[in-house]
Structures are given as structure tokens and as C-alpha cells.
Motif scaffolding. Sequence first.
Motif, PDB file in Angstrom:
ATOM      1  N   GLU A 251       0.828  -1.217   0.000  1.00 19.53           N
ATOM      2  CA  GLU A 251       0.000   0.000   0.000  1.00 19.53           C
ATOM      3  C   GLU A 251       0.861   1.265   0.000  1.00 19.53           C
ATOM      4  O   GLU A 251       0.528   2.247  -0.666  1.00 19.53           O
ATOM      5  CB  GLU A 251      -0.955  -0.013   1.199  1.00 19.53           C
ATOM      6  N   CYS A 252       1.961   1.217   0.746  1.00 14.57           N
ATOM      7  CA  CYS A 252       2.880   2.378   0.733  1.00 14.57           C
ATOM      8  C   CYS A 252       3.466   2.555  -0.670  1.00 14.57           C
ATOM      9  O   CYS A 252       3.549   3.669  -1.194  1.00 14.57           O
ATOM     10  CB  CYS A 252       4.023   2.183   1.726  1.00 14.57           C
ATOM     11  N   MET A 253       3.864   1.440  -1.272  1.00 16.65           N
ATOM     12  CA  MET A 253       4.491   1.497  -2.600  1.00 16.65           C
ATOM     13  C   MET A 253       3.510   1.980  -3.671  1.00 16.65           C
ATOM     14  O   MET A 253       3.901   2.583  -4.660  1.00 16.65           O
ATOM     15  CB  MET A 253       5.022   0.117  -2.994  1.00 16.65           C
ATOM     16  N   ALA A 254       2.242   1.680  -3.456  1.00 18.53           N
ATOM     17  CA  ALA A 254       1.232   2.101  -4.440  1.00 18.53           C
ATOM     18  C   ALA A 254       1.044   3.622  -4.417  1.00 18.53           C
ATOM     19  O   ALA A 254       0.506   4.198  -5.363  1.00 18.53           O
ATOM     20  CB  ALA A 254      -0.083   1.393  -4.156  1.00 18.53           C
ATOM     21  N   GLY A 255       1.450   4.265  -3.329  1.00 22.40           N
ATOM     22  CA  GLY A 255       1.463   5.725  -3.262  1.00 22.40           C
ATOM     23  C   GLY A 255       0.112   6.359  -3.503  1.00 22.40           C
ATOM     24  O   GLY A 255      -0.921   5.841  -3.073  1.00 22.40           O
ATOM     25  N   GLU A 256       0.129   7.471  -4.226  1.00 25.00           N
ATOM     26  CA  GLU A 256      -1.079   8.262  -4.442  1.00 25.00           C
ATOM     27  C   GLU A 256      -2.211   7.475  -5.091  1.00 25.00           C
ATOM     28  O   GLU A 256      -3.380   7.727  -4.834  1.00 25.00           O
ATOM     29  CB  GLU A 256      -0.755   9.463  -5.346  1.00 25.00           C
ATOM     30  N   SER A 257      -1.832   6.519  -5.946  1.00 21.10           N
ATOM     31  CA  SER A 257      -2.871   5.776  -6.656  1.00 21.10           C
ATOM     32  C   SER A 257      -3.394   4.589  -5.845  1.00 21.10           C
ATOM     33  O   SER A 257      -4.317   3.904  -6.273  1.00 21.10           O
ATOM     34  CB  SER A 257      -2.321   5.283  -7.995  1.00 21.10           C
ATOM     35  N   GLY A 258      -2.833   4.327  -4.682  1.00 20.98           N
ATOM     36  CA  GLY A 258      -3.273   3.212  -3.842  1.00 20.98           C
ATOM     37  C   GLY A 258      -4.206   3.684  -2.741  1.00 20.98           C
ATOM     38  O   GLY A 258      -4.583   4.854  -2.692  1.00 20.98           O
ATOM     39  N   PRO A 259      -4.556   2.790  -1.835  1.00 20.44           N
ATOM     40  CA  PRO A 259      -5.518   3.125  -0.776  1.00 20.44           C
ATOM     41  C   PRO A 259      -5.013   4.194   0.198  1.00 20.44           C
ATOM     42  O   PRO A 259      -5.819   4.850   0.853  1.00 20.44           O
ATOM     43  CB  PRO A 259      -5.738   1.786  -0.067  1.00 20.44           C
ATOM     44  N   ARG A 260      -3.703   4.373   0.306  1.00 23.46           N
ATOM     45  CA  ARG A 260      -3.186   5.409   1.218  1.00 23.46           C
ATOM     46  C   ARG A 260      -3.303   6.805   0.605  1.00 23.46           C
ATOM     47  O   ARG A 260      -3.203   7.803   1.301  1.00 23.46           O
ATOM     48  CB  ARG A 260      -1.718   5.125   1.601  1.00 23.46           C
ATOM     49  N   MET A 261      -3.430   6.872  -0.682  1.00 20.41           N
ATOM     50  CA  MET A 261      -3.621   8.128  -1.415  1.00 20.41           C
ATOM     51  C   MET A 261      -2.536   9.162  -1.142  1.00 20.41           C
ATOM     52  O   MET A 261      -2.781  10.361  -1.095  1.00 20.41           O
ATOM     53  CB  MET A 261      -5.013   8.695  -1.138  1.00 20.41           C
ATOM     54  N   LYS A 262      -1.328   8.684  -0.886  1.00 24.53           N
ATOM     55  CA  LYS A 262      -0.182   9.587  -0.748  1.00 24.53           C
ATOM     56  C   LYS A 262       1.083   8.802  -1.076  1.00 24.53           C
ATOM     57  O   LYS A 262       1.132   7.574  -0.894  1.00 24.53           O
ATOM     58  CB  LYS A 262      -0.110  10.207   0.650  1.00 24.53           C
ATOM     59  N   ASP A 263       2.077   9.506  -1.547  1.00 24.56           N
ATOM     60  CA  ASP A 263       3.338   8.840  -1.890  1.00 24.56           C
ATOM     61  C   ASP A 263       4.200   8.646  -0.650  1.00 24.56           C
ATOM     62  O   ASP A 263       4.221   9.502   0.240  1.00 24.56           O
ATOM     63  CB  ASP A 263       4.110   9.673  -2.926  1.00 24.56           C
TER      64      ASP A 263
END
Length: 380
Positions: A251-263
Motif C-alpha cells: 500500500e505504501c508502494m502504491a502511493g497516491e494511486s493506492g488506498p493510502r492516497m499519498k506517496d
Amino acid sequence: MPHRSSAMAAAIVPVSPLTVGVSTLEDTLAVHLADMQPDNARALIETIGVMAQACARISHLASQGVLGGAHGLAHNHNSQGEAQKKLDVLADEAMSNALEKCRHVAGWASEEHEHPTVSYDHGTQGRYLAVFDPLDGSSNIEANISIGTIFSLLPHPYRGTTPGEMGFMQPGHQQIAAGYVLYGPATIMVLTCRRGVLMFTLDRSAPAAEGQARWVLTQESVTIAPHTREFAINTSNQRFWEKPVQRYVAECMAGESGPRMKDFNMRWVASMVAEVHRIMTRGGVFLYPRDTREPVKPGRLRLMYEAAPMALLVEQAGGKGSTGTSDLLDIVPDALHQRAPVMLGSREEINRIVGYHEDPNENVSMQLFKTRSLFVQPQA
Ligand code: FDP
């Protein structure tokens, strides 16, 4: 020569405000521990002073690099079968020699020795047991990357008798004090006596060789922000991690486009002291989870002289330390060199990882997330 205790007694009488950049270790602790019973405060100040002095010696040895003859292998193995570096051995000697002289320390345990050492002179009367990793991050020595020392003080539970190994088997929340010293561009000691976290910088212009190391208070009330955008983990082990850690990092690696919505940003120094120090200065999380490389070992890091002291420091700075399923400070060790999964740093992030461990739908959410993750989960 004046008896050391009378010198210390004189040192703790005037209680003046702490002055960052001016107050030395002893003066700072005299103020910081003013609420303690004077005899206890004196013993603690003296013992921390002794360990700080040993760390100043280690700092000097490390700063000499190859010129000091401390690079390379010692051609020995420690009790856990790991090849010792010369600096591991020298650092262990520096700490052990210092503690041997300290009248408040009944015994000590080091990463480098299978069994604890009982103080020859103070084994029955000493009030503390010291536990330490003399040289953390030793793979970094020759690369001239930051390394450190981690230490902890526990109460001697059976004062009046010499301490056996069982006396050391205390959970992390029993620690009286814990600290680390980072040997980096500057030498920095970060310390807790369970009254918050203090940071000192070694004044290298002072004559450490004569036992006069000068540690100057450079930050008080060190705090770790509850949120972060930075994590530290050895991603080369990714395929061995447990599912909740896979999910958190993905989820961290997915950054802005992932569920955390931030890089997020990632760091890995391979020196726990350096990683924790970065977290102390700008937040973040450090993870060395349980993995399946060696199923008999529940992690890489040692509970008593790495995980527990760091967890106390982090907690005292407002952060949190966990194995993923339990508080690191609650674990009662059953062996001196016991290992533990370690997750520590910014409180809200650690709560999130703990939540992932508790989540009964973990595998379902991993499946859903797989399409967006940079990490492709291995097929069952
Ligand atoms: P080291 O063995 O070099 O002393 O204590 C263990 C430790 O270092 C930590 O300081 C560090 O975080 C970790 O091991 C490094 O592990 P990797 O080899 O997996 O990077």
C-alpha cells in the motif's frame, strides 16, 4: 581523589533549567531526575555516565577507521555463530570494562557473549543489570556508514545475591533506562530514563582519551510525529514476509494511486541505530518482521538488547513498538538472545500494521489490492 559519590552528590543539588547546547550529561540528568529519590538518581546518573564514557571511547575507535586497526574480521565467532568484526570485540571490551568498575552494576549481558557476566566486585550489591549490543550495524563498518551501540538498564531483582541468567528475563517495560549512541558524522546519544527522551551530542573537541567525554544536551522532549510518509524495511526479503506486512508495504508502494492516497519514501541503512535515529528526527517506521527464511527464528533482531530498548525509547517519544501482534515491551524473554519481530516508529502507522495483523479478511483484501500493488503476491 574525592570519592565519586560525593562528587555526584554535589552535582545534583542545584536544580536549574536545562539549557540546550550548554548543559552537559551529568547536569542535565541532575535536573531531569530531580523527582527521584536522591540516592537512586545518583546511581542512575553515575551508571549512565559510565556507559556514555565507554561509548565515547567506541566513537573514537570508530572514527579512526582503518588507521585505528579496528577494521576487518576478528577471526572469532560470537555465541550465535556470527563472525565478529574487530570493532565488535573492541566495543564489547569498552562496555564490559566500564561496567566492571561501576559499583551500581551487578552484572551485564552482551550480544557478543552466550551468558551474562557477573561483576567481580559488585555482583551482590549492584542495583542494576545492564544489557547491550556493543556494535549494531557491523556490516557497515568498512563502508564507513553509521553504526551504533544500544544499551538498557534493568533492576537487579535479587539484590544481595549475584545475578543468574533468570534475573535478566524481564519484559521491556521493566527497563529503568535505555539508550543508543549513533556513530555517524556526529556522535549522538539518545536516552530515556522513562521521563521522555533526551538527545546529546559528543563534543569531540573535548579530551575523550582521558575519560573526560563531554556530552552536550542538543534536544529535549524528543517526539515522533504520529503520521509519516517514510518506511524502512529490507525489501529483498519481501517474498518471505507475513501477509499483513506484505499488505502494508504494498500500500505504501502504491502511493497516491493506492488506498493510502499519498506517496511514500523508503530508506534502508542496515543499521538499526541509524534507522531509529532517523525516525527520532523526522518520523517514519522501521520494520524487521517475522519471516519464513528461517522458520525457527521469529525474526532477526534480538529482543533484549535491540528491540526492547528501542521500543522504550520510541514509546517515550510518543511512538509505538510492536511485533505486529503484541507490544514489544510486554514480551517476557525466555532466552537471553531471543529474537523478535520488530515494528516501531510513528504511532498511527504501527497501529495500522497491528490492525492488519488483526484483520480476519486479510487475504481477501490482499486479493482485491493485488491489481494495484507493485508487489505481485505469490499464488497460493
Ligand atoms: P547487524 O547484524 O549488521 O549488526 O542487529 C542486526 C542488524 O545489523 C541491524 O542493525 C540492521 O537493521 C539489520 O541487522 C540489518 O539486516 P539486513 O542484513 O537484513 O539488512
